[in-house]
Scaffold this active site. Structure first.
Site, mmCIF file in Angstrom:
data_model
loop_
_atom_site.group_PDB
_atom_site.id
_atom_site.type_symbol
_atom_site.label_atom_id
_atom_site.label_comp_id
_atom_site.label_asym_id
_atom_site.label_seq_id
_atom_site.Cartn_x
_atom_site.Cartn_y
_atom_site.Cartn_z
ATOM 1 N N HIS A 297 11.088 -18.015 15.351
ATOM 2 C CA HIS A 297 11.691 -17.981 13.843
ATOM 3 C C HIS A 297 12.542 -16.555 13.844
ATOM 4 O O HIS A 297 12.855 -16.034 12.849
ATOM 5 C CB HIS A 297 10.852 -18.140 12.992
ATOM 6 N N GLU B 13 0.590 4.488 15.462
ATOM 7 C CA GLU B 13 0.054 5.772 15.054
ATOM 8 C C GLU B 13 -0.171 6.767 15.744
ATOM 9 O O GLU B 13 0.186 8.005 15.734
ATOM 10 C CB GLU B 13 -1.357 5.557 14.373
ATOM 11 N N CYS C 208 -4.224 17.756 2.283
ATOM 12 C CA CYS C 208 -4.726 19.204 2.162
ATOM 13 C C CYS C 208 -6.027 19.272 2.065
ATOM 14 O O CYS C 208 -6.801 18.260 1.532
ATOM 15 C CB CYS C 208 -3.989 19.579 0.821
ATOM 16 N N ARG D 188 -8.108 15.989 9.041
ATOM 17 C CA ARG D 188 -7.404 15.488 7.977
ATOM 18 C C ARG D 188 -5.999 15.419 7.991
ATOM 19 O O ARG D 188 -5.216 14.586 7.215
ATOM 20 C CB ARG D 188 -7.650 15.814 6.523
ATOM 21 N N ASN E 205 -5.081 20.739 -4.104
ATOM 22 C CA ASN E 205 -4.785 19.468 -3.424
ATOM 23 C C ASN E 205 -4.002 18.661 -4.550
ATOM 24 O O ASN E 205 -4.546 18.503 -5.669
ATOM 25 C CB ASN E 205 -5.956 18.691 -2.802
ATOM 26 N N GLY E 206 -3.049 17.692 -4.209
ATOM 27 C CA GLY E 206 -2.550 16.703 -5.191
ATOM 28 C C GLY E 206 -1.148 17.111 -5.414
ATOM 29 O O GLY E 206 -0.340 17.540 -4.641
ATOM 30 N N TRP F 252 -0.532 20.038 3.712
ATOM 31 C CA TRP F 252 0.031 18.746 4.012
ATOM 32 C C TRP F 252 1.376 18.821 3.314
ATOM 33 O O TRP F 252 1.180 18.355 1.997
ATOM 34 C CB TRP F 252 -0.652 17.651 4.221
ATOM 35 N N LYS G 88 -2.442 0.760 15.430
ATOM 36 C CA LYS G 88 -3.191 1.912 16.181
ATOM 37 C C LYS G 88 -2.072 2.443 17.075
ATOM 38 O O LYS G 88 -1.898 3.500 17.325
ATOM 39 C CB LYS G 88 -4.400 1.394 16.771
ATOM 40 N N LYS H 144 -5.822 11.976 7.193
ATOM 41 C CA LYS H 144 -6.913 11.133 7.198
ATOM 42 C C LYS H 144 -7.371 10.595 6.069
ATOM 43 O O LYS H 144 -7.579 9.354 5.773
ATOM 44 C CB LYS H 144 -8.067 11.921 7.669
ATOM 45 N N GLU I 110 -3.628 -4.694 13.144
ATOM 46 C CA GLU I 110 -4.188 -3.556 13.319
ATOM 47 C C GLU I 110 -4.011 -2.719 14.926
ATOM 48 O O GLU I 110 -3.889 -1.673 14.783
ATOM 49 C CB GLU I 110 -5.512 -3.818 13.315
HETATM 50 C C1 F6R Z 1 -5.021 3.859 10.191
HETATM 51 C C2 F6R Z 1 -5.762 4.445 8.874
HETATM 52 C C3 F6R Z 1 -5.095 4.211 7.671
HETATM 53 C C4 F6R Z 1 -6.157 4.223 6.598
HETATM 54 C C5 F6R Z 1 -5.617 4.137 5.203
HETATM 55 C C6 F6R Z 1 -6.591 3.716 4.040
HETATM 56 O O1 F6R Z 1 -5.612 4.269 11.384
HETATM 57 O O2 F6R Z 1 -6.810 5.189 8.945
HETATM 58 O O3 F6R Z 1 -4.270 3.324 7.543
HETATM 59 O O4 F6R Z 1 -6.776 2.781 6.708
HETATM 60 O O5 F6R Z 1 -4.954 5.464 4.989
HETATM 61 O O6 F6R Z 1 -7.697 4.841 4.191
HETATM 62 P P1 F6R Z 1 -9.069 4.468 3.430
HETATM 63 O O7 F6R Z 1 -9.659 3.277 4.399
HETATM 64 O O8 F6R Z 1 -9.663 5.778 3.522
HETATM 65 O O9 F6R Z 1 -8.861 4.087 2.013
#
Ligand code: F6R
Length: 611
Positions: free
Chosen positions: A507, A491, A2, A27, A100-101, A75, A488, A606, A484
């Protein structure tokens, strides 16, 4: 997650609210709304499910305007993502709240308020706040006093903003577990959950601290701390250029941010490298003395930042001789941990506002760690403010939800940490240290060479467009790189991807391998290369298609069932940073081919400011 924007001015503020919401779109959200006090002092509200553009369109079709208002992107957590649940929520057409929250005791509060006659029109936890506030306002007659009384009854996390027809010259705000910043203008003031939302109107900010309540008027701001005592928060001038929120020549923010990596890595190294060592002051003046006492490292982070921590574990153990544990914050925060003496507690976060990481840091304070260090991209974030030491990653604002440049700069920061710890502890060989410092200096150039592979990676991406599943393999510090890469891909392209240490293949996961399951592998020219090649044979023998990112001298060739992307040569230690880049590009091109929303993938946010 949010987003909140608020404004009080002498001009119509609806355009400012909308622009702020647009700047927070990255976000992640599923509905948007705003409420203003109009010229007659009446509360007017407009909400839409879907994008801010729909709210904007609806706004064009109305006369709605005013000099004071609040706005929100939601959100969904409690209640479906629909207009009825979108913020602001109203009580008696005289109070409006954005939040927010999560309010954890919302059910009990709702039952009580309903029994007292308050009528609920949404399924949200937020609506209890606005009715509770009305109750307090009726009793106390002043919005600030009402908010102070109301927050005492809220359990959970909130960043919230309130306006009321009864005191139409002010916005009230409260922060507990969810960030809020006040933007200072000339004869006008603003509020937002992220300063990025306000950069078109100001570059001076006051950051609210945990438990603060603020009253924002056109020409004055008052703040009370968690105990109700009036406090001053120091204004901070923000210097990052406004162009950060612009895609420039790129089709997506994610692509722009991938291409920014040479530049931001260069910046992350600036003033931190001496002739042949990491400068002792890179982690702050008291770091050298503290680092000399470190005997263990505990790293805690989430998602991509957690993967950076996984890479760092290989470095810290191999180069600094320090035992290192890495854990995702959502697990760590609820686990009873045994703290080894002299353990440095390290958090990694792009935003510095991730709820689980922050909670883990707060728990760690009482648990007996030697000190806390935040590796973070946002200097004004809660994580930075609450940690003993900080290393800012200097990646600049990252708008694409999928983290790219934040990750590579985190890795740079973690390597600097490793070299610093290795030096003060005397565990790092001097010759190796000089070599690695030199290699770090060359890293921006190497990253540029990796980016130059883009046309080949785009070709390779075409092999994915129709696939539903993928395996990513890596060995040693390339295993977290594979993790990672898989994150990506899932996502932003929504292709199911799993990462395995290559040695684990036989395994279990080998059973999945057939012509429909591409296997992506990162293969720098290191001591594990020959073993990795055997793993690749295991895949080929089962008809699996390989996509291999390999050192140009690795002796792997393009051919039947193997698509090769030749990578520039790099020192083994730095290879996780370099090999991340082609995997980012691969995911990007696959997502573009599949037509997904690259910068704002579905269901994701985000900055994850709720648990
Ligand atoms: C993936 C991504 C998330 C963040 C995670 C932690 O591309 O961006 O997995 O890495 O939500 O966020 P931060 O780094 O802001 O604590």
């Amino acid at each position: 997650m949010c987003g909140i924007v608020g404004a009080v001015a002498e001009r119509n503020i609806t355009a400012i609210l909308l622009e702020g919401l647009k700047r927070l779109e990255y976000r992640g959200y599923d509905s948007a709304g705003l409420a203003v006090l109009d010229a007659a002092g009446q509360l007017q509200r407009l909400r839409r499910s879907g994008k801010v553009a729909e709210l904007e369109q609806a706004l064009r079709e109305t006369e709605l305007g005013g000099r004071l208002g609040i706005a929100h992107t939601r959100w969904a957590t409690h209640g479906a993502p629909c207009e009825r649940n979108a913020h602001p929520h109203l009580s008696g057409n005289e109070l409006a709240v954005v939040h927010n929250g999560i309010i954890e005791n919302h059910e009990a509060l709702r039952r009580r308020l309903q029994a007292e006659g308050y009528e609920f029109t949404s399924d949200t936890d937020t609506e209890v706040i606005v009715h509770l506030l009305r109750q307090k306002l009726d009793a106390l007659g002043d919005l600030a006093a009402a908010l102070q009384a109301a927050v005492k009854e809220l359990h959970g996390a909130y960043g919230l903003a309130v306006i009321s027809t009864r005191q139409p010259d002010r916005i009230l705000a409260a922060r507990s577990g969810s960030p809020l910043v006040i933007g200072l203008g000339l004869g006008e003031n603003f509020l937002a959950s992220d300063q990025l939302a306000l950069r078109q109107v100001t570059d001076r900010f006051l950051y609210l601290e945990e438990g603060d309540i603020a009253e924002i008027r056109r020409d004055a701001v008052r703040i009370w701390d968690v105990t109700g005592v009036p406090v001053q928060r120091e204004p901070v001038q923000y210097h990052e250029g406004a162009e950060a929120a612009d895609k420039g020549e790129f089709r997506h923010f994610m692509l722009k941010e991938i291409h920014e990596q040479p530049k931001v890595v260069q910046r992350a190294l600036e003033n931190r490298l001496g002739a042949d060592q990491v400068l002792p002051q890179a982690f702050g003046p008291q770091a050298a003395e503290l680092f000399a006492r470190v005997r263990n490292v505990q790293i805690v982070a989430c998602g991509t930042s957690y993967h950076a921590g996984m890479v760092a574990r290989y470095w810290l153990e191999a180069l600094a001789g320090l035992p290192c544990q890495v854990e995702v914050a959502s697990e760590f925060r609820y686990r009873k941990v045994v703290v080894q003496p002299d353990t440095l507690f390290v958090t990694i976060s792009q935003s510095g506002e991730t709820a689980d990481t922050l909670a883990a840091l707060r728990n760690a304070k009482a648990a007996g760690y030697l000190a806390s260090l935040a590796i973070c991209n946002v200097g004004t974030s809660s994580l930075v403010r609450e940690s003993d030491l900080t290393l800012l990653t200097q990646a600049g604002p990252e708008i694409g939800v999928a983290s790219t440049k934040a990750f590579t700069t985190q890795l740079v920061g973690l390597l600097l940490l490793t070299l610093s710890l290795g030096r003060v502890r005397g565990t790092l060989d001097g010759e190796l240290e000089r070599t690695l410092v030199e290699e770090l200096r060359r890293l921006p150039t190497r990253l540029g060479e990796a980016l130059a592979m883009d046309p080949r990676i785009e070709e390779v991406a075409e092999h994915f467009a129709e696939k539903q599943h993928t395996l990513f393999l890596g060995r040693g510090e390339q295993y977290p790189v594979a993790m990672e890469g898989a994150l990506k891909l899932k996502e932003i392209s929504y292709i199911h991807a799993e990462a395995y240490p290559a040695g684990e293949l036989k395994h279990g996961p080998l059973a999945l391998v057939d012509a429909h399951m591409p296997v992506v592998t990162v293969a720098p020219n290191n001591e594990l290369l020959e073993k990795l090649k055997s793993n690749l044979q295991e895949v080929r023998a089962r008809g699996g298609e390989l996509i291999v990112f390999a050192d140009r001298e690795a002796g792997i060739e393009n051919g039947e069932g193997t698509l090769l992307v030749k990578m520039p040569h790099i020192h083994d230690v730095l290879s996780p940073i370099l090999y991340t880049v082609p995997l980012q590009l691969l995911s990007y091109h696959v997502a573009v081919l599949r037509g997904t929303d690259v910068d704002q993938p579905r269901n994701l946010a985000k900055s994850v400011t709720v648990e």
